[in-house]
Design a protein around this motif. Structure first.
Motif, short mmCIF file in Angstrom:
data_model
loop_
_atom_site.label_atom_id
_atom_site.label_comp_id
_atom_site.label_asym_id
_atom_site.label_seq_id
_atom_site.Cartn_x
_atom_site.Cartn_y
_atom_site.Cartn_z
N GLU A 190 0.84 -1.19 0.00
CA GLU A 190 0.00 0.00 0.00
C GLU A 190 0.88 1.25 0.00
O GLU A 190 2.05 1.20 0.37
CB GLU A 190 -0.91 0.03 1.24
N LEU A 191 0.25 2.36 -0.43
CA LEU A 191 0.86 3.67 -0.30
C LEU A 191 0.12 4.44 0.79
O LEU A 191 -1.11 4.45 0.82
CB LEU A 191 0.78 4.45 -1.62
N GLN A 192 0.90 5.07 1.66
CA GLN A 192 0.32 5.80 2.78
C GLN A 192 0.56 7.29 2.59
O GLN A 192 1.67 7.72 2.27
CB GLN A 192 0.95 5.33 4.10
N LEU A 193 -0.51 8.06 2.77
CA LEU A 193 -0.39 9.51 2.68
C LEU A 193 0.45 10.00 3.87
O LEU A 193 0.01 9.95 5.01
CB LEU A 193 -1.77 10.16 2.69
N SER A 194 1.67 10.49 3.58
CA SER A 194 2.60 10.85 4.64
C SER A 194 2.74 12.35 4.83
O SER A 194 2.93 12.82 5.95
CB SER A 194 3.98 10.24 4.35
N ILE A 209 -1.41 -0.30 -3.69
CA ILE A 209 -0.35 0.10 -4.61
C ILE A 209 -0.58 -0.45 -6.01
O ILE A 209 -0.06 0.08 -6.99
CB ILE A 209 1.02 -0.36 -4.05
N GLN A 210 -1.39 -1.51 -6.12
CA GLN A 210 -1.64 -2.12 -7.42
C GLN A 210 -2.88 -1.52 -8.07
O GLN A 210 -3.87 -2.20 -8.33
CB GLN A 210 -1.80 -3.64 -7.26
N GLN A 216 0.92 3.14 -13.71
CA GLN A 216 1.31 3.98 -14.84
C GLN A 216 2.42 4.96 -14.45
O GLN A 216 3.38 5.15 -15.21
CB GLN A 216 0.08 4.75 -15.35
N VAL A 217 2.30 5.55 -13.27
CA VAL A 217 3.33 6.50 -12.81
C VAL A 217 4.64 5.78 -12.51
O VAL A 217 5.73 6.25 -12.86
CB VAL A 217 2.83 7.27 -11.58
N ASN A 229 -9.94 12.13 -10.33
CA ASN A 229 -10.73 11.18 -9.56
C ASN A 229 -9.91 9.98 -9.10
O ASN A 229 -10.47 9.06 -8.47
CB ASN A 229 -11.93 10.70 -10.39
N SER A 230 -8.63 9.94 -9.43
CA SER A 230 -7.77 8.84 -8.98
C SER A 230 -7.68 8.84 -7.46
O SER A 230 -7.72 9.91 -6.82
CB SER A 230 -6.38 8.99 -9.60
N PRO A 231 -7.55 7.67 -6.82
CA PRO A 231 -7.50 7.62 -5.34
C PRO A 231 -6.39 8.49 -4.76
O PRO A 231 -6.58 9.10 -3.71
CB PRO A 231 -7.27 6.14 -5.04
N VAL A 232 -5.23 8.54 -5.44
CA VAL A 232 -4.13 9.32 -4.88
C VAL A 232 -4.30 10.81 -5.16
O VAL A 232 -3.56 11.63 -4.61
CB VAL A 232 -2.78 8.83 -5.46
N ALA A 233 -5.29 11.20 -6.03
CA ALA A 233 -5.50 12.61 -6.34
C ALA A 233 -6.63 13.23 -5.53
O ALA A 233 -6.90 14.43 -5.66
CB ALA A 233 -5.79 12.77 -7.84
#
Length: 732
Positions: A190-194, A209-210, A216-217, A229-233
């Motif tokens: 996973e990626l965690q908002l730090s 993370i998948q 793509q990035v 609308n991407s989860p990380v955006a």
């Protein structure tokens, strides 16, 4: 009247004029063909001329005119119908193109007169320069921002400060509405908002993370535009009142970590990335420019470098702290070990001193008793007592030597000595013991072995006596041979001792000593254990009990101190054994006869010293009595006292020798002060239990003539007195 013909006859062609016309038509055609080439070059190079198609018409017109002149070259003489048709066609085409060009010029010339060609050219050039300057200014601005940001993030090696500074500076430079950094979790799934710029979302929020956008990035090192609308955006509260701005993301490589454990950072065994997300202001028509994207890419690389340095620093600081803790623990352990070693040495020294005093009485009186008339049974008992006491004394010496060898406090006492006499003395000492078991002992010294050498005579004799003593001990019958010779350089290296690197020089040599016996032998599996302390091989332990198991271990350490090597060979049980060792000795300096070390002479059997007046000083009654009885047995006239003051009261110039076990410094000084004449001063011998080398040297410096170490037997005292009277000193 003849009729009149009004038509003039044709002039015959003038050959010279024809030639001039021929040449002129050729050059006219050549010129016509070259002019279109020049027009084509002008049109190609000109970027601002607006009527390029007019030049095409002029080109066609000129080419056709040139073609007609070229055809005229064939019309000066009679020509064929084909040439006439070709020329007619060329002229028709020339006429058509000429008229079209003329009509075109009627319409074009006014336009040309109204167009400010130079002004258009300059404006176009100015616009082009403006574009180029804008690109240069943009590049300079981007470079300045990169330098500023790099300076900010490189001014610290704290990773939290680096990341927070990066977001703030990017937000200020690019006018961002939001900027965030996502870090991989420890699991890597996973990626965690730090970190965020405006803290609109709670730090700690995670996304898988998948996901397509993240993959793509992560698949490229360039900036990628992603959906708002991407989860990380989704970095702002959900609301439909605004139009989201463009969002881009870029990967930030993390240090490839295998053995690093940096707090909450992941343990990386494969390459991992963090994700930086940047968002333009909402409800604006602004778009990302190329130079802004390049700036983001450069900053991402700089952040990766700074994070790598921070990771290395944090790990090095952690390793430093751990190393400091280990050093403190090691230092504490070292101090404890040194304290334990000192306590052990102090204990051994005290035990050595305290045990030698009663042993002195036992050995002295037993040796005296052995020289009286005894029954065979009584003699056997006394010999057993004496042998056991000597064994105990040897054990004490071995334990003390081993302790000093292990802590490194034992040093060799190098001096010039008679090497041949040492071997002869060993032979004389071992022969009586071997004769009891009917063993034949031989000595073989090579002719090239120096008579005198520099080394520790006492320790060398201890090594040889220990080895040959074992040979006697473990041999029931047969013979024992002791041989010594100077080792040749090519024979020093031995495959059984790969770590032994002898380095003979001009001032030293290596001596090889070999002791071979016909005893019970040693099994191959027991040979490696022989030089281990407190170890006995199983094949001999049951048949020959006794011994401390320290002898060979101490011999090996002494040999190592002498820069040598030792090993034992045996073909098996019952086949005897051979002990071989090398030691490094020095060549003595050139000495005259008077300065050569004296050869220790063994006293005659039963030698006594009748009438020799002796004083014995000992504060312990049992020890004083034992020493007195030995001296009386040797024929001396003995006076005993318990202190130095009593000695000064009873001593006269008739007393030749003083044996004392008290504070030798003061007694020696007072005795020497009492007798001013040198020949009246008595010889002073310390009979002591102190085995410390420094103490012995100090006693000799204050004027004592020698030191005899307790316990003392009759024979030992006889040797000491013989040496003292012969050489005025005792070397024991």
């Amino acid at each position: 009247m003849d009729s009149c013909n009004c038509i003039e006859p044709q002039w015959p062609p003038d050959e010279l004029l024809m030639k001039y016309q021929y040449i002129s038509d050729f050059f006219i055609a050549l010129a016509y063909f070259s002019i279109p080439l020049e027009l084509i070059y002008f049109v190609k190079k000109s970027a601002v001329f607006p009527y390029k198609w007019v030049f095409v018409q002029f080109g066609a017109f000129i080419v056709l005119c040139g073609a007609t002149h070229l055809i005229n070259l064939w019309t000066f003489n009679v020509h064929t119908r084909t040439v006439a048709i070709v020329m007619t066609t060329a002229k028709v085409l020339t006429a058509a193109v000429s008229c079209a060009t003329a009509l075109t010029l009627v319409h074009v010339i006014p336009d040309l007169l109204s167009v400010k060609t130079r002004e258009v050219f300059l404006k176009n050039k100015a616009a082009e320069l403006d574009r180029e300057m804008g690109i240069i200014r943009t590049q300079e601005e981007t470079g300045r921002h990169v330098r500023m940001l790099t300076h900010e993030i490189r001014s610290t090696l704290n990773r939290h400060t680096i990341l927070k500074t990066t977001l703030v500076e990017l937000g200020r430079t690019l006018g961002l509405e939001e900027c965030a950094l996502w870090m991989p979790t420890r699991s890597g799934l996973e990626l965690q908002l730090s970190y965020t710029l405006h803290h609109q979302n709670p730090v700690g929020f995670t996304v898988p993370i998948q996901s397509p956008a993240i993959n793509q990035v992560f698949s490229t090192n360039r900036v990628v535009k992603i959906s708002p609308n991407s989860p990380v955006a989704r970095l702002r509260p959900s609301s439909g009142k605004y139009m989201p701005g463009e969002v881009v993301a870029v990967r930030v490589p993390l240090l490839h970590l295998d053995n690093f454990h940096i707090h909450d950072w992941p343990e990386l065994s494969t390459k991992r990335y963090a994700l930086m997300v940047l968002m333009l202001p909402s409800d604006s028509a602004r778009q990302w420019h190329v130079h802004e994207l390049e700036l983001v890419e450069v900053v991402a690389d700089q952040v990766a470098v700074a994070l790598s340095h921070a990771a290395i620093l944090e790990e090095s600081m952690r390793a430093r702290d751990l190393l400091m803790e280990q050093n403190v623990a090691l230092d504490h352990a070292r101090r404890e070990a040194e304290t334990a070693v000192r306590a052990r040495n102090d204990f051994l020294a005290v035990m050595n001193h305290e045990m030698r005093t009663p042993m002195h009485a036992i050995i002295a009186l037993s040796s005296l008793l052995l020289e009286t008339d005894l029954t065979p049974e009584q003699r056997m008992m006394v010999e057993t007592i004496l042998k056991s006491s000597n064994l105990l004394a040897t054990l004490i010496n071995d334990v003390l030597d081993l302790s000093r060898l292990e802590d490194g406090s034992l040093e060799l006492d190098s001096a010039t000595f008679n090497l041949h006499s040492l071997f002869n003395e060993v032979l004389n000492l071992i022969k009586p013991v071997a004769s009891v078991k009917k063993l034949y002992v031989t000595l073989n010294l090579s002719s090239d072995l120096p008579e005198y050498a520099v080394g520790d005579e006492k320790r060398l004799m201890q090594i040889i006596l220990n080895i040959i003593g074992n040979a006697v001990k473990f041999s029931k019958e047969g013979s024992i041979s002791l041989s010594a010779f100077m080792a040749k350089p090519d024979s020093l290296r031995d495959p059984r001792a790969p770590d032994f690197f002898p380095l003979p020089g001009d001032s030293n040599f290596y001596m090889r000593v070999q002791v071979k016996d016909t005893g019970i032998g040693i099994s191959q599996q027991d040979i490696p254990k022989l030089f281990t302390k407190f170890a006995e091989n199983q094949s001999t332990a049951s048949r020959n009990p006794g011994g401390s198991g320290l002898g060979l271990a101490i011999c090996k350490r002494f040999v190592n101190l002498m820069e040598g090597n030792i090993w034992i060979e045996s073909e098996g049980v019952g086949k005897g054994s051979t002990a071989i060792f090398y030691v490094k000795l020095g060549f003595p300096p050139r000495l005259n006869e008077s300065r050569l070390p004296y050869t220790r002479l063994l006293p005659k059997f039963g030698q006594t010293f009748p009438g020799l007046k002796v004083i014995v000083i000992d504060d312990k009654g049992v020890s004083r009595i034992a020493t007195k009885e030995i001296l009386v047995h040797l024929g001396c006239d003995v006076t005993t006292v318990s202190s130095g003051d009593e000695c000064l009261q009873v001593i006269t110039k008739d007393h030749k020798v003083i044996f004392m076990d008290v504070d030798g410094y003061n007694v020696a000084r007072l005795v020497h002060d009492q007798f001013l004449k040198q020949h009246e001063k008595p010889l002073i011998i310390a009979v002591t239990s102190n085995t410390d080398r420094t103490a012995k040297e100090s006693l000799l410096k204050v004027g004592l003539n020698g030191v005899v170490l307790k316990p003392v037997s009759v024979e030992k005292m006889r040797v000491a007195l013989a040496e003292l009277l012969e050489h005025k000193q005792v070397l024991q």
